[in-house]
Enzyme design. Structure first.
Site, PDB file in Angstrom:
ATOM      1  CG  ASN A 130       0.078   6.529  11.107  1.00 19.99           C
ATOM      2  OD1 ASN A 130      -0.501   7.564  10.799  1.00 19.99           O
ATOM      3  ND2 ASN A 130       0.612   5.728  10.215  1.00 19.99           N
ATOM      4  CB  CYS A 144      -2.826  10.836   4.592  1.00 17.52           C
ATOM      5  SG  CYS A 144      -4.591  10.523   4.586  1.00 17.52           S
TER       6      CYS A 144
HETATM    7  C1  LIG Z   1     -10.178   2.915   6.645  1.00 16.95           C
HETATM    8  C2  LIG Z   1      -8.688   3.121   6.506  1.00 16.95           C
HETATM    9  C3  LIG Z   1      -8.039   4.083   7.288  1.00 16.95           C
HETATM   10  C4  LIG Z   1      -6.660   4.279   7.171  1.00 16.95           C
HETATM   11  N1  LIG Z   1      -6.037   5.201   7.968  1.00 16.95           N
HETATM   12  C5  LIG Z   1      -4.688   5.338   7.917  1.00 16.95           C
HETATM   13  C6  LIG Z   1      -4.005   6.240   8.798  1.00 16.95           C
HETATM   14  O1  LIG Z   1      -4.610   6.888   9.667  1.00 16.95           O
HETATM   15  N2  LIG Z   1      -2.655   6.367   8.660  1.00 16.95           N
HETATM   16  C7  LIG Z   1      -1.944   5.646   7.742  1.00 16.95           C
HETATM   17  O2  LIG Z   1      -0.718   5.787   7.665  1.00 16.95           O
HETATM   18  N3  LIG Z   1      -2.558   4.759   6.911  1.00 16.95           N
HETATM   19  C8  LIG Z   1      -3.902   4.592   6.990  1.00 16.95           C
HETATM   20  N4  LIG Z   1      -4.522   3.683   6.158  1.00 16.95           N
HETATM   21  C9  LIG Z   1      -3.709   2.872   5.204  1.00 16.95           C
HETATM   22  C10 LIG Z   1      -3.403   1.476   5.769  1.00 16.95           C
HETATM   23  O3  LIG Z   1      -2.646   1.545   6.948  1.00 16.95           O
HETATM   24  C11 LIG Z   1      -2.643   0.614   4.731  1.00 16.95           C
HETATM   25  O4  LIG Z   1      -1.423   1.226   4.407  1.00 16.95           O
HETATM   26  C12 LIG Z   1      -3.423   0.410   3.432  1.00 16.95           C
HETATM   27  O5  LIG Z   1      -4.814   0.281   3.686  1.00 16.95           O
HETATM   28  C13 LIG Z   1      -2.938  -0.810   2.640  1.00 16.95           C
HETATM   29  O6  LIG Z   1      -3.110  -2.010   3.354  1.00 16.95           O
HETATM   30  P1  LIG Z   1      -4.410  -2.977   3.183  1.00 16.95           P
HETATM   31  O7  LIG Z   1      -4.614  -3.166   1.726  1.00 16.95           O
HETATM   32  O8  LIG Z   1      -4.063  -4.213   3.943  1.00 16.95           O
HETATM   33  O9  LIG Z   1      -5.564  -2.229   3.806  1.00 16.95           O
HETATM   34  C14 LIG Z   1      -5.915   3.494   6.254  1.00 16.95           C
HETATM   35  C15 LIG Z   1      -6.570   2.527   5.468  1.00 16.95           C
HETATM   36  C16 LIG Z   1      -7.927   2.323   5.589  1.00 16.95           C
HETATM   37  C17 LIG Z   1      -8.593   1.264   4.746  1.00 16.95           C
END
Ligand SMILES: Cc1cc2nc3c(=O)[nH]c(=O)nc-3n(C[C@H](O)[C@H](O)[C@H](O)COP(=O)(O)O)c2cc1C
EC number: 1.3.1.14
Length: 304
Positions: A98, A129
Site C-alpha cells: 500500500n 487517506c
Molecule cells: C486502524 C486503521 C488503519 C488503516 N490504515 C490504512 C492504511 O495505511 N492505508 C490504507 O489504504 N487504508 C488504511 N485503512 C483503511 C482500511 O484498509 C479499510 O479500507 C477500511 O478500514 C474499511 O474496511 P473495514 O471496515 O473492514 O475496516 C485503515 C483502517 C484502519 C481501521
C-alpha cells in the site's frame, strides 16, 4: 471447493485478504495462524520516509464502528522492503504493498522503490487517506489529480496498480473512471468515511486529529452501493472492503461487483476472522447455489 481468483498480478488461492493498516506487516498475526492460509496480505501504508503518525488519541470506538486517525505511521519504504517484505515472503500468499504520499513525487518514489523486489505482487495506491494534513485527500477527491497520480505511478512501477478510492466524494463513478482511464489495473474500495466523536467531559473531539476515518459494519452498505455503481460503468477488477465480518458479507460484496475482498476492522475484534471466513466460505457459497468464486462472478450479471 475452488475458492481461487485470478486478478492482474495476483493468483489468489481464495479472495480473502486483510485490509491495509489493520494487519500491520503480519508479524503479530503470524503468531496466531499460518499466513499462507490467506489469499493475500495488503500491507500497511508505505511512504518515502518513516512517519510517526498523528498525536494520540487516534482511535475511538463509536456506537456503530471505529474512528481512526493513525496518520500513515510506517517505518519508510526502504525498511519495509528490507525487513518486512522478506518476512512476509516466506509465506505462500500474495503480497500487496500500500503506497501513500503527500506529493506526486513521493508517490513516484515509493512506487519505483518497490521495483527492487519481486516478492511484492502488486501495488495498492492509497489516494484516499483522510487523515494526513499535507495533500493526500486532494488526490482522492479530484478526478484530475487522481488520474495524474495514477499515471505517474503506473509509469514508475513494474507491477499492477490497484487504486484505492475514497468514499468521501460526490461521484464515486467519476473517480473510478478517471483512474481506469489512467491505466489502473484494478480498484480497491472503499477507504474510511470521515467522522467525528465528541468527548463530553472536555467538550472536545475525542481524537487528537479532531476527525478520523469511520470503518467497520457501519460503512458496509455505503461500500456495497458504491461498488455496485462502479461495476456498472468500469470493467477493471474491484477489491471490495468495508465492514466485512462474515462469509455472507463476502458473498454480498461479490454479487454487488467485487472480485476479491479485504477485511479490516474485524481483525481487531477477532484476530482469526480472516481464517474463519475462509473456512466458512464454501458452505455459504453452496447454500446460495454457487460452486466456486468464479461462479459467483460469472453469474452476478444475471443477479445484479
Ligand atoms: C486502524 C486503521 C488503519 C488503516 N490504515 C490504512 C492504511 O495505511 N492505508 C490504507 O489504504 N487504508 C488504511 N485503512 C483503511 C482500511 O484498509 C479499510 O479500507 C477500511 O478500514 C474499511 O474496511 P473495514 O471496515 O473492514 O475496516 C485503515 C483502517 C484502519 C481501521
Amino acid at each position: 471447493m475452488n475458492l481461487s481468483v485470478k486478478l492482474p498480478g495476483l493468483n489468489l488461492k481464495n479472495p480473502i485478504m486483510p485490509a491495509s493498516g489493520c494487519f500491520g506487516f503480519g508479524k503479530e498475526y503470524s503468531e496466531y495462524y499460518d499466513l499462507s492460509l490467506l489469499g493475500g496480505v495488503m500491507m500497511k501504508a508505505a511512504t518515502q520516509f518513516e512517519r510517526l503518525g498523528n498525536p494520540t488519541p487516534r482511535v475511538a470506538e463509536t456506537s456503530a464502528g471505529m474512528l481512526n486517525a493513525i496518520g500513515l505511521q510506517n517505518p519508510g519504504v526502504q525498511q519495509i522492503i528490507d525487513h518486512e517484505v522478506p518476512r512476509l515472503a516466506k509465506y505462500d500468499t500474495s503480497i500487496i504493498a500500500n503506497i501513500a504520499g503527500s506529493s506526486i513525487e513521493e508517490y513516484e518514489f515509493v512506487a519505483a522503490s518497490f521495483n527492487q523486489t519481486t516478492d511484492v505482487d502488486a501495488l495498492e495506491l492509497n489516494i484516499s487517506c483522510p487523515n494526513v494534513k499535507e495533500g493526500g485527500i486532494q488526490f482522492g477527491t479530484d478526478p484530475f489529480m487522481a488520474k495524474k497520480v495514477t499515471e505517474v505511478v503506473k509509469k514508475a512501477s513494474n507491477k499492477p496498480v490497484y487504486v484505492k478510492l475514497s468514499p468521501n466524494v460526490h461521484n464515486i463513478v467519476e473517480m473510478a473512471k478517471a483512474v481506469e482511464e489512467a491505466g489502473a489495473d484494478g480498484l480497491s474500495m472503499i477507504n474510511t468515511l470521515t467522522g467525528m466523536k465528541i468527548h463530553l467531559p472536555s467538550r472536545k473531539p475525542l481524537i487528537a486529529n479532531k476527525t478520523g476515518g469511520l470503518s467497520g459494519p457501519a460503512i458496509k452498505p455505503v461500500a456495497i452501493r458504491m461498488i455496485y455503481e462502479v461495476r456498472q460503468q468500469v470493467s477493471i477488477p474491484i477489491i471490495g472492503m468495508g465492514g466485512i465480518t462474515s462469509a455472507e458479507d463476502v458473498l454480498e460484496y461479490l454479487i454487488a461487483g467485487a472480485d476479491a475482498v479485504a477485511v479490516g476492522t474485524a481483525n481487531f475484534q477477532n484476530p482469526f476472522v480472516c481464517v474463519d471466513i475462509i473456512n466458512e466460505l464454501p458452505e455459504v457459497l453452496e447454500q446460495y447455489g454457487f460452486n466456486s468464486i468464479e461462479d459467483v462472478i460469472e453469474k452476478r450479471g444475471i443477479t445484479v
